[in-house]
Design a protein around this motif. Structure first.
Motif, PDB file in Angstrom:
ATOM      1  N   GLN A  65      20.343  51.565  84.486  1.00 21.97           N
ATOM      2  CA  GLN A  65      19.172  50.878  85.041  1.00 21.97           C
ATOM      3  C   GLN A  65      18.979  51.276  86.493  1.00 21.97           C
ATOM      4  OE1 GLN A  65      16.986  49.516  83.311  1.00 21.97           O
ATOM      5  NE2 GLN A  65      18.160  49.597  81.431  1.00 21.97           N
TER       6      GLN A  65
ATOM      7  N   PHE B 198      13.557  57.987  80.047  1.00 16.95           N
ATOM      8  CA  PHE B 198      13.882  56.607  79.664  1.00 16.95           C
ATOM      9  C   PHE B 198      12.928  56.026  78.626  1.00 16.95           C
ATOM     10  CE2 PHE B 198      16.730  56.912  83.162  1.00 16.95           C
ATOM     11  CZ  PHE B 198      17.732  55.991  82.884  1.00 16.95           C
ATOM     12  N   GLU B 199      11.737  56.607  78.525  1.00 11.97           N
ATOM     13  CA  GLU B 199      10.806  56.071  77.524  1.00 11.97           C
ATOM     14  C   GLU B 199      10.928  56.828  76.209  1.00 11.97           C
ATOM     15  OE1 GLU B 199       6.652  55.957  78.624  1.00 11.97           O
ATOM     16  OE2 GLU B 199       6.062  55.685  76.535  1.00 11.97           O
ATOM     17  N   ASN B 200      11.034  58.144  76.330  1.00  8.58           N
ATOM     18  CA  ASN B 200      11.007  58.943  75.109  1.00  8.58           C
ATOM     19  C   ASN B 200      11.915  60.163  75.236  1.00  8.58           C
ATOM     20  OD1 ASN B 200      10.241  59.899  72.629  1.00  8.58           O
ATOM     21  ND2 ASN B 200       8.331  60.799  73.346  1.00  8.58           N
ATOM     22  N   PRO B 201      13.226  59.917  75.212  1.00  3.45           N
ATOM     23  CA  PRO B 201      14.151  61.041  75.349  1.00  3.45           C
ATOM     24  C   PRO B 201      13.968  62.036  74.214  1.00  3.45           C
ATOM     25  CG  PRO B 201      15.312  59.045  74.672  1.00  3.45           C
ATOM     26  CD  PRO B 201      13.917  58.635  75.005  1.00  3.45           C
TER      27      PRO B 201
ATOM     28  N   GLU C 147      19.153  59.729  73.597  1.00  2.69           N
ATOM     29  CA  GLU C 147      18.691  58.483  72.976  1.00  2.69           C
ATOM     30  C   GLU C 147      19.890  57.561  72.700  1.00  2.69           C
ATOM     31  OE1 GLU C 147      15.699  57.106  71.676  1.00  2.69           O
ATOM     32  OE2 GLU C 147      16.814  55.506  70.662  1.00  2.69           O
TER      33      GLU C 147
ATOM     34  N   LEU D 241      21.491  56.276  76.043  1.00  5.20           N
ATOM     35  CA  LEU D 241      20.663  55.296  76.757  1.00  5.20           C
ATOM     36  C   LEU D 241      20.616  53.951  76.039  1.00  5.20           C
ATOM     37  CD1 LEU D 241      17.565  57.410  77.875  1.00  5.20           C
ATOM     38  CD2 LEU D 241      19.463  56.641  79.286  1.00  5.20           C
ATOM     39  N   THR D 242      20.608  53.996  74.717  1.00  8.94           N
ATOM     40  CA  THR D 242      20.479  52.740  73.970  1.00  8.94           C
ATOM     41  C   THR D 242      21.835  52.143  73.616  1.00  8.94           C
ATOM     42  OG1 THR D 242      20.316  53.988  71.907  1.00  8.94           O
ATOM     43  CG2 THR D 242      18.245  53.370  72.956  1.00  8.94           C
TER      44      THR D 242
ATOM     45  N   LYS E 201      24.173  53.405  71.685  1.00  3.49           N
ATOM     46  CA  LYS E 201      24.559  53.567  70.281  1.00  3.49           C
ATOM     47  C   LYS E 201      25.665  54.610  70.120  1.00  3.49           C
ATOM     48  CE  LYS E 201      19.990  52.301  68.564  1.00  3.49           C
ATOM     49  NZ  LYS E 201      18.669  52.875  68.345  1.00  3.49           N
TER      50      LYS E 201
END
Lengths: 251, 212
Positions: A207, A234-237, A243, A246-247, A249
């Motif tokens: 962040q 950050f919006e659409n890796p 992805e 960042l999330t 997972k």
């Protein structure tokens, strides 16, 4: 977009281990670039290769190039003293010298041959102001830097780095030892300083990368996986690994 | 490993799919009843009110997830899109309510000719668009979402045809206004189905498309 630092096929190895593998990227002038990635991905090694801090490690091997304003800083004729003047660094733990606030900021200029009190006074004030610390310490410049809070110490380190008039500021986890309020001050400072300086920030805190940077680079196992505008990353890796990281997972 | 955010996202998805069911029923029965002359105003009003409340709940839940987890990447795209889709589903309900209201208030089938054939054709297409949009939402199926555009174009063509010929129709003002309003509501429902399609493509691919 003017390029301040460019790496070409940069590989940094410690013994048999490649910490950075064939990284080619451009760091843009007067922009904030964040380097993110899991522990051990090579973030710190990458940032340290921008001012040859890795040279100090005994078994290091560096191939490829790092160009600062188009000049290879690993070239045989490149002057490391000039490099360190141009490229300042801020570390994870604030590391002021055990001296007065004034002497911390005046330290670099003195080394570079400035001794006139009026000039040093001016440099100290200017840079404490740039580091957003002046109003908190102007009445006690001769007291020990060690008595400042962690956040103040970190801003003092930034003032100390600015006092030698660098063009690039590298920051390795500059807020990880600070509370949220001190962190917010440093983050605000990073944005303000980016008007005049090229800033590269290594951070664990995604962040924070999102808040302070214009560009974000994601490293994984020493490789540059994705690099682009922070808002896009950050919006659409574009890469599945980005992805997942960042999330949260991963693994 | 399940992330803390996942539980919240599952809840949000469940809320949205429940809205989908309610909205589908509202649209379907309002159109079918208009064609057959049955008054379903009260039932549709109930469904529409439910959707208004659920829309608020979805927005609250979405904001809670943003505040607590600061989602990014696909998580952020999903939450942003769900807020929009929730609003589209609420609009489905509202236009369904409008149709049943107009039917109750203005239509008088004893004095009017049968509802226009154009309404029957548009109605079938619109019901299918609503169903496709909800089906695409269930699985974030962007291919299915893209198919909405074909039907949307057909609905638009019917809407324009009605406008072009409305003044030549041999019917009373009351009947013409009724039919024209319903045609307009159907066209709006089709638009919202297309918006949902755009949101689903954005969730699935990150691509910001305008299907209209």
């Amino acid at each position: 977009m003017p390029v301040k630092i460019e790496t070409k096929d940069l590989t940094v190895s410690f013994g048999d281990v490649d910490a950075i593998k064939n990284v080619s990227m451009e760091i843009f002038t007067n922009r904030v670039t964040a380097i993110i990635g899991p522990s051990g991905c090579g973030k710190s090694t990458l940032i340290k290769s921008f001012n040859r801090m890795n040279d100090l490690v005994s078994n290091v091997k560096i191939t490829g190039q790092v160009l600062l304003d188009g000049e290879n800083i690993y070239g045989t004729n490149y002057d490391v003293v000039t490099l360190r003047k141009k490229v300042g660094m801020i570390f994870q733990k604030p590391n002021p010298f055990p001296k007065s606030i004034y002497d911390n900021v005046a330290y670099g200029p003195r080394i570079h041959g400035i001794h006139k009190k009026e000039i040093l006074d001016k440099i100290v004030e200017e840079n404490l102001k740039k580091a957003a610390l002046w109003h908190e310490v102007s009445d006690r410049l001769n007291s020990s830097a060690m008595d400042l809070s962690g956040g103040q110490q970190q801003r003092l380190c930034i003032a100390r780095a600015l006092a030698v008039e660098p063009e690039v500021i590298l920051m390795d986890e500059p807020c990880s030892a600070l509370d949220p309020i001190a962190t917010a001050k440093i983050e605000g400072l990073i944005r303000t300083l980016s008007r005049d300086y090229t800033i590269v920030v290594v951070t664990h805190n995604m962040q924070q990368a999102a808040r302070v940077s214009d560009y974000t680079a994601f490293l994984y196992l020493g490789k540059l996986i994705e690099y682009g505008l922070t808002k896009d990353v950050f919006e659409n890796p574009q890469n599945d690994l980005t992805e997942k990281y960042l999330t949260g997972k991963f693994g | 490993m399940n992330r803390l955010l996942d539980t919240g996202l599952e809840r949000l998805t469940a809320m949205l799919l429940q809205m989908g069911k309610v909205a589908e029923e509202a649209v379907r029965i309002s159109i079918e009843s208009f064609m057959t002359g049955v008054d379903v105003y009260e039932r549709v009003e109930q469904l529409s009110d439910t959707l208004v409340r659920m829309n608020v709940d979805v927005e609250d839940k979405a904001f809670e997830l943003i505040a607590k987890y600061q989602p990014v990447a696909s998580d952020l795209r999903i939450i942003k899109s769900y807020i929009k889709i929730s609003n589209d589903l609420e609009r489905y309900g509202r236009y369904a309510w409008d149709i049943s209201f107009i039917h109750k208030r203005l239509a008088n089938f004893e004095k009017c000719e049968d509802p226009l054939a154009i309404i029957e054709e548009m109605g079938e297409k619109v019901i299918s668009m609503v169903q496709v949009s909800i089906e695409a939402l269930k699985t974030h199926n962007s291919e299915l979402a893209r198919k909405l555009i074909e039907t949307e174009n057909e609905v638009d063509a019917l809407y324009f045809r009605h406008l072009d010929h409305s003044t030549e129709m041999p019917m009373s003002s009351r009947c013409l206004i009724t039919n024209t309003l319903v045609v307009r509501y159907l066209e709006r429902i089709a638009d919202h189905a297309t918006y949902i399609g755009e949101s689903i493509i954005y969730i699935a691919t990150g691509e910001k498309v305008v299907l209209r």
